[in-house]
Design an enzyme around this catalytic site. Structure first.
Site, PDB file in Angstrom:
ATOM      1  N   ASN A   9     -33.139  38.759  30.672  1.00  0.00           N
ATOM      2  CA  ASN A   9     -32.616  38.009  31.816  1.00  0.00           C
ATOM      3  C   ASN A   9     -32.145  38.996  32.883  1.00  0.00           C
ATOM      4  O   ASN A   9     -31.125  39.670  32.697  1.00  0.00           O
ATOM      5  CB  ASN A   9     -31.447  37.130  31.329  1.00  0.00           C
ATOM      6  CG  ASN A   9     -30.751  36.422  32.478  1.00  0.00           C
ATOM      7  OD1 ASN A   9     -31.281  36.319  33.588  1.00  0.00           O
ATOM      8  ND2 ASN A   9     -29.547  35.926  32.211  1.00  0.00           N
ATOM      9  N   TRP A  10     -32.890  39.059  33.982  1.00  0.00           N
ATOM     10  CA  TRP A  10     -32.550  40.031  35.031  1.00  0.00           C
ATOM     11  C   TRP A  10     -31.332  39.586  35.854  1.00  0.00           C
ATOM     12  O   TRP A  10     -30.865  40.334  36.686  1.00  0.00           O
ATOM     13  CB  TRP A  10     -33.738  40.221  35.973  1.00  0.00           C
ATOM     14  CG  TRP A  10     -34.920  40.898  35.364  1.00  0.00           C
ATOM     15  CD1 TRP A  10     -35.084  41.303  34.059  1.00  0.00           C
ATOM     16  CD2 TRP A  10     -36.136  41.265  36.037  1.00  0.00           C
ATOM     17  NE1 TRP A  10     -36.319  41.889  33.885  1.00  0.00           N
ATOM     18  CE2 TRP A  10     -36.983  41.881  35.081  1.00  0.00           C
ATOM     19  CE3 TRP A  10     -36.603  41.137  37.343  1.00  0.00           C
ATOM     20  CZ2 TRP A  10     -38.257  42.363  35.396  1.00  0.00           C
ATOM     21  CZ3 TRP A  10     -37.868  41.605  37.669  1.00  0.00           C
ATOM     22  CH2 TRP A  10     -38.687  42.223  36.715  1.00  0.00           C
ATOM     23  N   LYS A  11     -30.891  38.370  35.658  1.00  0.00           N
ATOM     24  CA  LYS A  11     -29.809  37.803  36.473  1.00  0.00           C
ATOM     25  C   LYS A  11     -30.146  38.019  37.962  1.00  0.00           C
ATOM     26  O   LYS A  11     -31.306  37.912  38.327  1.00  0.00           O
ATOM     27  CB  LYS A  11     -28.464  38.422  36.097  1.00  0.00           C
ATOM     28  CG  LYS A  11     -28.208  38.379  34.585  1.00  0.00           C
ATOM     29  CD  LYS A  11     -26.780  38.628  34.257  1.00  0.00           C
ATOM     30  CE  LYS A  11     -26.629  38.858  32.764  1.00  0.00           C
ATOM     31  NZ  LYS A  11     -25.391  38.352  32.232  1.00  0.00           N
ATOM     32  N   HIS A  96     -27.515  28.537  30.766  1.00  0.00           N
ATOM     33  CA  HIS A  96     -26.960  29.883  30.603  1.00  0.00           C
ATOM     34  C   HIS A  96     -25.470  29.834  30.932  1.00  0.00           C
ATOM     35  O   HIS A  96     -25.034  29.071  31.793  1.00  0.00           O
ATOM     36  CB  HIS A  96     -27.690  30.866  31.535  1.00  0.00           C
ATOM     37  CG  HIS A  96     -27.264  32.283  31.302  1.00  0.00           C
ATOM     38  ND1 HIS A  96     -26.136  32.813  31.879  1.00  0.00           N
ATOM     39  CD2 HIS A  96     -27.813  33.262  30.538  1.00  0.00           C
ATOM     40  CE1 HIS A  96     -26.012  34.074  31.480  1.00  0.00           C
ATOM     41  NE2 HIS A  96     -27.013  34.369  30.666  1.00  0.00           N
ATOM     42  N   GLU A  98     -23.556  31.579  32.647  1.00  0.00           N
ATOM     43  CA  GLU A  98     -23.167  31.737  34.061  1.00  0.00           C
ATOM     44  C   GLU A  98     -23.454  30.460  34.845  1.00  0.00           C
ATOM     45  O   GLU A  98     -22.740  30.131  35.792  1.00  0.00           O
ATOM     46  CB  GLU A  98     -23.869  32.969  34.650  1.00  0.00           C
ATOM     47  CG  GLU A  98     -23.222  34.251  34.132  1.00  0.00           C
ATOM     48  CD  GLU A  98     -24.164  35.398  33.888  1.00  0.00           C
ATOM     49  OE1 GLU A  98     -25.246  35.449  34.497  1.00  0.00           O
ATOM     50  OE2 GLU A  98     -23.811  36.268  33.054  1.00  0.00           O
ATOM     51  N   GLU A 168     -25.180  32.359  22.707  1.00  0.00           N
ATOM     52  CA  GLU A 168     -24.592  33.433  23.499  1.00  0.00           C
ATOM     53  C   GLU A 168     -23.092  33.191  23.645  1.00  0.00           C
ATOM     54  O   GLU A 168     -22.663  32.425  24.520  1.00  0.00           O
ATOM     55  CB  GLU A 168     -25.227  33.476  24.890  1.00  0.00           C
ATOM     56  CG  GLU A 168     -26.700  33.767  24.878  1.00  0.00           C
ATOM     57  CD  GLU A 168     -27.138  34.367  26.205  1.00  0.00           C
ATOM     58  OE1 GLU A 168     -27.564  35.528  26.175  1.00  0.00           O
ATOM     59  OE2 GLU A 168     -27.025  33.709  27.233  1.00  0.00           O
ATOM     60  N   GLY A 174     -22.076  40.317  29.134  1.00  0.00           N
ATOM     61  CA  GLY A 174     -21.768  41.254  30.203  1.00  0.00           C
ATOM     62  C   GLY A 174     -20.420  41.939  30.039  1.00  0.00           C
ATOM     63  O   GLY A 174     -19.916  42.564  30.972  1.00  0.00           O
ATOM     64  N   SER A 213     -24.270  41.204  25.291  1.00  0.00           N
ATOM     65  CA  SER A 213     -24.090  42.658  25.248  1.00  0.00           C
ATOM     66  C   SER A 213     -24.967  43.349  24.199  1.00  0.00           C
ATOM     67  O   SER A 213     -24.551  44.316  23.558  1.00  0.00           O
ATOM     68  CB  SER A 213     -22.618  43.021  25.038  1.00  0.00           C
ATOM     69  OG  SER A 213     -21.861  42.618  26.160  1.00  0.00           O
ATOM     70  N   GLY A 234     -29.254  40.726  28.824  1.00  0.00           N
ATOM     71  CA  GLY A 234     -29.017  40.806  30.258  1.00  0.00           C
ATOM     72  C   GLY A 234     -29.044  42.257  30.713  1.00  0.00           C
ATOM     73  O   GLY A 234     -30.104  42.852  30.913  1.00  0.00           O
ATOM     74  N   GLY A 235     -27.858  42.853  30.823  1.00  0.00           N
ATOM     75  CA  GLY A 235     -27.721  44.205  31.397  1.00  0.00           C
ATOM     76  C   GLY A 235     -28.716  45.235  30.870  1.00  0.00           C
ATOM     77  O   GLY A 235     -29.314  45.984  31.650  1.00  0.00           O
TER      78      GLY A 235
HETATM   79  C1  PEP Z   1     -27.390  37.212  29.331  1.00  0.00           C
HETATM   80  O1  PEP Z   1     -27.435  37.298  30.541  1.00  0.00           O
HETATM   81  O2  PEP Z   1     -27.906  36.229  28.763  1.00  0.00           O
HETATM   82  C2  PEP Z   1     -26.725  38.263  28.561  1.00  0.00           C
HETATM   83  C3  PEP Z   1     -26.676  38.142  27.254  1.00  0.00           C
HETATM   84  O3  PEP Z   1     -26.197  39.304  29.259  1.00  0.00           O
HETATM   85  P1  PEP Z   1     -25.675  40.704  28.660  1.00  0.00           P
HETATM   86  O4  PEP Z   1     -26.747  41.198  27.720  1.00  0.00           O
HETATM   87  O5  PEP Z   1     -25.496  41.592  29.852  1.00  0.00           O
HETATM   88  O6  PEP Z   1     -24.401  40.422  27.936  1.00  0.00           O
END
Ligand code: PEP
Length: 249
Positions: A9-11, A96, A98, A168, A174, A213, A234-235
């Site tokens: 997920n590039w957000k 998600h 967010e 999640e 994040g 994470s 994500g990150g």
């Molecule tokens: C996500 O955006 O779904 C996510 C899990 O982010 P991160 O890996 O940065 O925690």
């Protein structure tokens, strides 16, 4: 056997120019293999660029981070499922954390978004997860299963068997804090049990991903955890090399 899924997920990162460079670098780095599904979730504005950059490669897939519930109309700023499909997307993230906690998306909207995705031939990945205060109050299972049941409420058993779920924990997204593989396994088992309760043996077909994470250091132990069928990242997916190493888990 559920094929492992690695979803990046590039957000709100990588507009079309960066997306093109990223995909060129990833395509050069990654040798096609058929034992796993790899999905990129770029921002909507970069979706067509990513699809175009993949060219004839069928080992890599693309999805949208969000859709609206309706197929068209006066919904300024939104992207519809038919548009994602038209741009070459095959998947969509729904609910998600967010979307839920920054933009106020409700359980009812996640249900309608799952319906919109299915109606238009996209595979939803329904994201569920508890806040830290829920976990501390012992409400993890209640919250996760409420989100799960609500998100799937409008789908037939046959359809539910064709989609994916991502657990999640919100406190792990994040933040650099990760659920332990044991924590993840407990919730994944609850999800699998609830799926079995509603769709019977077909629950075995539904991949349940973990996200929060994930990085190159913990991907292996999380993938090895009982009940974890894949990772939503994500990150750590923003860097080509670390994403390739995670996909190689
Ligand atoms: C996500 O955006 O779904 C996510 C899990 O982010 P991160 O890996 O940065 O925690």
């Amino acid at each position: 056997m559920r094929r492992p899924i690695f979803a990046g997920n590039w957000k709100m990162h990588h507009g079309p120019t960066e997306a093109r460079a990223y995909m060129a670098a990833f395509a050069a780095r990654w040798t096609p293999r058929t034992d796993r599904t790899i999905i990129f979730f770029p921002p909507a504005v970069s979706l067509a660029t990513v699809v175009h950059a993949l060219g004839a490669r069928t080992d890599l897939s693309v999805g949208a981070q969000n859709i609206w519930t309706e197929d068209k109309g006066a919904f300024t700023g939104e992207t519809s499922a038919p548009m994602v499909k038209d741009a070459g997307g095959r998947y969509v993230l729904v609910g998600h954390s967010e979307r839920r906690h920054v933009f106020g998306e409700t359980d009812a909207q996640t249900a309608l978004k799952c319906v919109a995705a299915i109606r238009n031939g996209l595979t939803p990945i329904l994201c569920v997860g508890e806040l830290l205060l829920d976990r501390e109050a012992g409400r993890t299972t209640d919250v996760v299963l409420r989100q799960l049941r609500a998100g799937l409420a409008e789908l037939s058993a046959e359809v539910v068997a064709s989609i994916a779920i991502a657990y999640e924990p919100v406190w792990a997204i994040g933040t650099g804090k990760t659920a332990t593989p044991e924590d993840a396994s407990v919730v994944h088992a609850d999800i699998r049990k609830a799926l079995h309760h509603s769709i019977g043996d077909r629950a075995a077909d539904v991949p349940v991903l973990y996200g929060g994470s994930v990085n190159t250091g913990n991907a292996k132990s999380l993938m090895a955890a009982e009940g974890v069928d894949g990772l939503l990242v994500g990150g750590a997916c923003l860097d080509v090399e670390s994403w390739a190493r995670i996909c190689d888990t």
